[in-house]
Write a protein that holds these residues in place. Structure first.
Motif, PDB file in Angstrom:
ATOM      1  N   ARG A  75      83.537  53.855 122.049  1.00  0.00           N
ATOM      2  CA  ARG A  75      82.917  54.403 120.830  1.00  0.00           C
ATOM      3  C   ARG A  75      83.386  53.644 119.592  1.00  0.00           C
ATOM      4  O   ARG A  75      82.589  53.362 118.685  1.00  0.00           O
ATOM      5  N   PHE A 129      76.098  61.944 127.329  1.00  0.00           N
ATOM      6  CA  PHE A 129      76.265  62.879 126.219  1.00  0.00           C
ATOM      7  C   PHE A 129      74.966  63.633 125.946  1.00  0.00           C
ATOM      8  O   PHE A 129      74.976  64.868 125.783  1.00  0.00           O
ATOM      9  N   GLU A 130      73.855  62.903 125.904  1.00  0.00           N
ATOM     10  CA  GLU A 130      72.569  63.545 125.655  1.00  0.00           C
ATOM     11  C   GLU A 130      72.204  64.488 126.797  1.00  0.00           C
ATOM     12  O   GLU A 130      71.681  65.588 126.579  1.00  0.00           O
ATOM     13  N   GLN A 148      86.495  64.418 126.465  1.00  0.00           N
ATOM     14  CA  GLN A 148      85.906  63.164 126.009  1.00  0.00           C
ATOM     15  C   GLN A 148      84.627  62.861 126.760  1.00  0.00           C
ATOM     16  O   GLN A 148      84.466  63.232 127.927  1.00  0.00           O
ATOM     17  N   ILE A 149      83.725  62.171 126.077  1.00  0.00           N
ATOM     18  CA  ILE A 149      82.558  61.605 126.744  1.00  0.00           C
ATOM     19  C   ILE A 149      82.970  60.249 127.276  1.00  0.00           C
ATOM     20  O   ILE A 149      83.417  59.380 126.526  1.00  0.00           O
ATOM     21  N   ASN A 184      74.305  66.049 128.880  1.00  0.00           N
ATOM     22  CA  ASN A 184      75.176  67.216 128.821  1.00  0.00           C
ATOM     23  C   ASN A 184      74.750  68.155 127.702  1.00  0.00           C
ATOM     24  O   ASN A 184      74.726  69.382 127.872  1.00  0.00           O
ATOM     25  N   ARG A 185      74.421  67.581 126.536  1.00  0.00           N
ATOM     26  CA  ARG A 185      74.022  68.390 125.393  1.00  0.00           C
ATOM     27  C   ARG A 185      72.695  69.113 125.642  1.00  0.00           C
ATOM     28  O   ARG A 185      72.472  70.218 125.136  1.00  0.00           O
ATOM     29  N   ASN A 216      77.443  56.311 128.744  1.00  0.00           N
ATOM     30  CA  ASN A 216      78.127  57.406 128.046  1.00  0.00           C
ATOM     31  C   ASN A 216      77.190  58.115 127.078  1.00  0.00           C
ATOM     32  O   ASN A 216      77.211  59.350 126.958  1.00  0.00           O
ATOM     33  N   GLU A 217      76.397  57.342 126.343  1.00  0.00           N
ATOM     34  CA  GLU A 217      75.465  57.959 125.400  1.00  0.00           C
ATOM     35  C   GLU A 217      74.415  58.775 126.139  1.00  0.00           C
ATOM     36  O   GLU A 217      74.030  59.869 125.694  1.00  0.00           O
ATOM     37  N   ASN A 266      81.287  62.381 132.420  1.00  0.00           N
ATOM     38  CA  ASN A 266      80.667  61.111 132.759  1.00  0.00           C
ATOM     39  C   ASN A 266      79.538  61.327 133.744  1.00  0.00           C
ATOM     40  O   ASN A 266      79.172  62.463 134.052  1.00  0.00           O
TER      41      ASN A 266
END
Length: 797
Positions: free
Chosen positions: A576, A616-617, A431-432, A619-620, A612-613, A670
């Protein structure tokens, strides 16, 4: 032939011609960095967690002074028997409310409690005036009669903005909330003051729970002495491991010197950059210094091997430099790249970490890979040269025979393919954000998490989401259609099963309308006249002698209204879903009223959503770039596309299994775990680089590829096992000794990443080489003292 190899050959003669001079310069640099260390400060800065460019954080910065931010202290008072409506408990609530109101940096207008001056009972007098008074005022009457206590309870039950939000539905708990001004935060002082009044007010039959971001950071601060002790114990443990393995003075002191010098340079760099050392990121600097020790072990292990062949200390040290500086530098660059790329994200704490940690890591090229061979060249030659390895040597010989055989290589690569599938499946569960209630920084049975659970069980939730409704014209919030639109959003959000409740301007307007109609429930609705709505808001404000009575609902210009939604946790899935529901409603009905717009998102839920957003960015973006750049570096260093692919395969194997492990253990991605994943990739690739380079080097001495693989596994494979083992056994100490769950989980994640990378180095890389026989390994020759790939014609001959 690699240009980097030629460059090393050119500088080699100069370096070993003046070893004492260069060592003196390095000593002077070390002393300089050591002088900077006293200026380093260790603390957490909340603003470092916030991606300032994110629209949620921009809204948070706009509204935090008026409506509040994410730094909320939440105090819960729970009675074991009866209700809170007795003189003893009410007096306790009042004292604790005053204590919260006296915290350093508190926003006095945003303290809420049953006994606070801003929480008032409003009623309509016989003359038609709207009056108000505090629900509880001990300055007027410190002791209430049974009848007065019953009247107080009845008044609380009649007010939905108090009953359920400040007093629990079962009447056994009361809640006190205080907003801290972020510009004046002093986590340690705030925490100490809270613990002081919490201890002072303990009484039989009553439990006092405290949660909130300031409390969480304060708890982390209490573990700093323990963190220092674990550091010292881990270093001592690594020292003992080196004594057991080497049983040689150089084998123990020189790797330990690598930790010391690397740490001095790194902390000195941190001081010069003016950055603070955050307690939550201490695992990364420790890992970098421990990696410096690992490189030192590789160098000393190779030095003794060369010394047994050459019989001359200076030649052995120079041969060690020639053989290991290139793969070692490539490994260090990989570490630094993984750290530096974290700066591509938008979270300041990780940006700071990436800058100083990448510089810290890259300096290992100088303060270990260069320093150690030069030091060995000037130190007296050791008398005892041979190092006996016992059982581990026999085990590695079997591994060498396994991976050098075609059937064994095919079997191993088949298992690798299965691991990719299993790891990929496990990765789908990652999970993010947080993956469970409470804070993952602390264990479930910690006082902080128990307090959070108790408060969230009794109340709608301690985690707040702010949504701001904004009108273009001043006073636009008085329009009935605006109020009804806000009411519709509230009703929509109440469909979320995880949401405990909501509070906003529609509640106040409807309550005042009902009050002015003799408490007739039929009038618990939004009036149809704009001026009447404005009159209700004015009547409420005028009834209170406290300035800013409407401040928790609207701004002074009456253009912004704050909608508060209460949640019981801030897990990734909860956040989310909440944000998705708000966006869905805005997309469908957000533009139904002209001049009205809705803006996300404040409160701890909104801030965490932004983090979190951003994570996510990050990590991606970062993880693929780490893999890609290391692929390019390896390809450049060896002048071979196949070399780059081989390291990419090794990194991918370890990374996908690491994500699979995170999914199985419910470790979320995280702000704290992204740096660990990135640095884990760079750290672990060292092992594969050393093995690949040693196989290539052994091809000059061996008749067959099979023999070269076996010799590489028996020699460098041994050093890989020792370095990885020392690092793993050192890091794993955090699992057993740290009371901070995050550090224990991070240490275990690092251990797994190191194990996966060691497996990749010992099994995946040599198996691939055995099976596919890449030319940069098999078709090489010695030209002018350096290894170079043969031309196609030479290889054919």
């Amino acid at each position: 032939m690699s240009r980097f190899t030629h460059f090393l050959k050119d500088i080699d003669d100069h370096l070993f011609a003046y070893p004492k001079l260069i060592l003196s310069v390095l000593l002077a640099i070390t002393v300089f960095f050591a002088a900077q260390i006293p200026a380093v400060q260790m603390y957490s800065d909340f603003s470092d967690l916030l991606p300032q460019e994110h629209p949620y954080i921009q809204l948070h910065n706009e509204i935090r002074d008026n409506f509040g931010g994410a730094n909320v202290v939440v105090v819960g008072i729970e009675v074991e028997e009866g209700t809170i409506f007795d003189n003893r408990t009410l007096a306790l609530i009042h004292r604790l409310t005053q204590d919260v109101d006296n915290l350093p940096g508190i926003n006095h207008n945003l303290v809420t409690s049953l006994t606070h001056r801003t929480t008032r009972k409003v009623w309509l007098s016989e003359e038609g005036s709207v009056l108000s008074e505090p629900y509880y005022d001990p300055t007027k009457k410190p002791t209430l009669t049974e009848l007065e206590l019953e009247e107080l309870k009845t008044a609380v039950l009649a007010n939905p903005r108090v009953y359920g939000l400040m007093v629990s539905p079962d009447l056994k708990s009361a809640l006190i909330k205080g907003q801290l001004n972020e510009g004046a935060l002093d986590y340690q002082k705030t925490f100490e003051q809270i613990q002081e009044f919490r201890d002072r007010e303990q009484m039989e039959g009553v439990k006092i729970h405290v949660t909130g971001q300031p409390m969480l950071v304060g708890w982390v601060y209490t573990y700093i002495p323990q963190i220092v002790q674990i550091f010292l114990f881990t270093i001592l443990f690594m020292f003992v491991l080196l004594v057991v393995y080497f049983r040689r003075l150089y084998g123990v002191l020189i790797p330990m010197m690598g930790i010391a010098v690397s740490a001095i340079w790194g902390v000195g760099i941190l001081s010069l950059l003016g950055f603070n050392l955050d307690p939550l990121t201490l695992v990364i600097p420790f890992l970098i210094s421990a990696r410096a020790m690992s490189h030192g072990i590789q160098l000393v292990e190779r030095y003794y091997g060369e010394l047994s062949l050459e019989g001359d200390s200076h030649k052995a040290a120079r041969n060690t430099f020639d053989s290991l500086f290139r793969p070692g530098s490539l490994g260090v660059v990989s570490d630094a790249v993984g750290l530096l790329l974290i700066s591509l994200g938008s979270i300041p704490i990780n940006t700071k970490l990436s800058y100083y940690a990448s510089l810290w890591a890259i300096c290992v090229i100088i303060n270990v890979l260069l320093l150690v061979p030069l030091l060995l060249s000037v130190l007296p030659q050791p008398k005892k040269i041979e190092i006996k390895h016992g059982g581990i040597q026999k085990m590695l010989s079997r591994v060498g025979f396994l991976v050098s055989a075609r059937s064994g290589a095919i079997g191993i690569l088949a298992i690798v393919a299965v691991c990719f599938v299993v790891g990929g499946y496990g990765s789908s569960f990652v999970q993010i954000g947080e993956s469970e209630p409470g804070s993952p920084l602390l264990y479930p049975d910690h006082d902080y998490n128990l307090s959070s659970k108790a408060i969230n069980t009794s109340f709608p939730g301690s985690e707040e989401l702010y949504i701001v409704a904004r009108t273009e014209e001043k006073g636009g919030l008085k329009k009935p259609e605006v109020i009804k639109s806000l009411e519709d959003l509230q009703a929509h959000m109440l469909n979320d099963p995880e949401m405990g409740g909501a509070k906003g301007l529609p509640d106040l307007v409807k309550q005042m309308n009902r009050l002015l109609h003799n408490n007739d429930p039929r009038y618990n609705q939004v009036p149809h006249d704009e001026y009447y709505v404005g009159g209700l808001m004015f009547a409420y404000m005028a009834s209170s002698p406290i300035p800013g009575a409407l401040k928790e609902f609207v701004n002074p210009e009456e253009t912004d209204a704050n909608m508060i939604f209460y949640y019981k946790d801030h897990q990734g899935g909860t956040i989310r879903r909440a944000i998705h529901m708000v966006k869905d409603w805005i997309a469908e009905k957000g533009d139904a009223v002209d001049g009205l717009s809705f803006h996300l998102a404040g409160g701890i839920v909104g801030v965490t959503a932004a983090i979190n957003e951003a994570v996510f960015e990050t990590n991606r973006l970062v993880i693929p770039m780490v893999l890609g750049l290391i692929f390019l570096f390896v390809m450049f260093f060896y002048g071979s596309l196949h070399a780059g692919w081989l390291m990419f395969l090794s990194m991918s194997f370890a990374t996908i299994l690491s994500y699979g492990y995170m999914g199985a253990m419910k470790i979320g991605i995280n702000v704290n775990t992204v740096p660990i994943i990135a640095v884990g990739i760079g750290v672990g690739i060292d092992y594969s680089i050393y093995i690949m380079d040693r196989i290539r080097e052994e091809m000059l001495r061996c008749r067959t590829l099979e023999e070269a693989v076996i010799r590489a596994i028996s020699t460098t494979g041994l050093a890989v096992c020792v370095t990885a083992g020392a690092l793993i056994l050192g890091v794993v100490m955090w699992v057993f000794l740290s009371d901070l769950r995050f550090q224990a989980d991070a240490a275990l994640l690092l251990v797994m990443m190191l194990v996966f990378n060691m497996v990749a180095a010992l099994f995946v890389v040599p198996s691939w080489i055995t099976l596919f026989k890449p030319r940069f390994i098999t078709d090489i020759q010695m030209v002018d003292g350096v290894i170079a790939e043969k031309s196609a014609m030479e290889a054919a001959e």
